[in-house]
Scaffold this active site. Structure first.
Site, PDB file in Angstrom:
ATOM      1  N   ASP A  66      29.084  33.807  42.377  1.00  0.00           N
ATOM      2  CA  ASP A  66      29.784  32.602  42.827  1.00  0.00           C
ATOM      3  C   ASP A  66      30.484  32.857  44.165  1.00  0.00           C
ATOM      4  O   ASP A  66      31.675  32.578  44.319  1.00  0.00           O
ATOM      5  CB  ASP A  66      30.788  32.134  41.769  1.00  0.00           C
ATOM      6  CG  ASP A  66      31.222  30.687  41.974  1.00  0.00           C
ATOM      7  OD1 ASP A  66      30.504  29.934  42.673  1.00  0.00           O
ATOM      8  OD2 ASP A  66      32.278  30.312  41.428  1.00  0.00           O
ATOM      9  N   LYS A  68      31.620  31.870  47.454  1.00  0.00           N
ATOM     10  CA  LYS A  68      31.919  30.617  48.142  1.00  0.00           C
ATOM     11  C   LYS A  68      33.281  30.777  48.803  1.00  0.00           C
ATOM     12  O   LYS A  68      34.041  31.692  48.451  1.00  0.00           O
ATOM     13  CB  LYS A  68      31.911  29.436  47.170  1.00  0.00           C
ATOM     14  CG  LYS A  68      32.952  29.547  46.065  1.00  0.00           C
ATOM     15  CD  LYS A  68      32.841  28.391  45.108  1.00  0.00           C
ATOM     16  CE  LYS A  68      33.867  28.523  43.977  1.00  0.00           C
ATOM     17  NZ  LYS A  68      33.764  27.432  43.026  1.00  0.00           N
ATOM     18  N   ASN A  71      36.472  31.577  46.847  1.00  0.00           N
ATOM     19  CA  ASN A  71      36.552  32.882  46.191  1.00  0.00           C
ATOM     20  C   ASN A  71      36.658  34.029  47.186  1.00  0.00           C
ATOM     21  O   ASN A  71      36.400  35.180  46.838  1.00  0.00           O
ATOM     22  CB  ASN A  71      35.344  33.097  45.279  1.00  0.00           C
ATOM     23  CG  ASN A  71      35.385  32.177  44.072  1.00  0.00           C
ATOM     24  OD1 ASN A  71      36.432  31.659  43.719  1.00  0.00           O
ATOM     25  ND2 ASN A  71      34.250  31.969  43.455  1.00  0.00           N
TER      26      ASN A  71
END
Length: 146
Positions: A66, A68, A71
């Site tokens: 994840d 992105k 994050n």
């Protein structure tokens, strides 16, 4: 140095507490919204931070899944660090993981969207999307549907 570290974890009857590094620089999404795009030198620096962090976790057979801007967080000196390993998984080559859809659509690798088995390269796909966004201010693929 390019991963947010957890130092302690404890809980009471109602909450789980995680004591992590304090990152005073905010998340990358905030800075993308503020500056819209970055020049090549800044992009190169951010991407180098991310590559170093990804190489470290991939050497440990961990897939973040994840990557992105939300994050990715900055420390006080401007270094970018990976955080939120909530959907990270250990990569075991012998195990089919094609039924594990994860990530955020704009940053997802095509293999994830197509339901194919994936490995650590999907994190580098997301890194490429972020690099493109740094330079242009837009996602490379933007449509009503995945």
């Amino acid at each position: 140095p390019f991963i947010v570290n957890m130092h302690y974890a404890f809980q009471d009857r109602e909450n789980l507490y995680l004591v992590m590094d304090y990152l005073a620089g905010g998340d990358l999404r905030y800075h993308i919204c503020r500056y819209r795009k970055f020049n090549e030198e800044v992009t190169r620096f951010f991407v180098a931070c991310l590559v170093a962090g990804l190489e470290y976790i991939h050497d440990k057979n961990i897939i973040h899944r994840d990557i992105k801007p939300e994050n990715l967080v900055f420390d006080a000196r401007g270094y970018l660090k990976l955080t939120d390993f909530g959907i990270a998984r250990e990569w075991v080559p012998e195990i089919d993981n094609s039924n594990e859809t994860s990530g955020t659509p704009g940053y997802m690798a095509p293999e994830v969207i197509m339901g194919e088995s994936v490995n650590y390269l999907l994190d580098f796909w997301s890194l490429g999307v972020i690099g493109y966004e740094f330079l242009t201010g837009n996602l490379p693929f933007n449509d009503e549907t995945p």
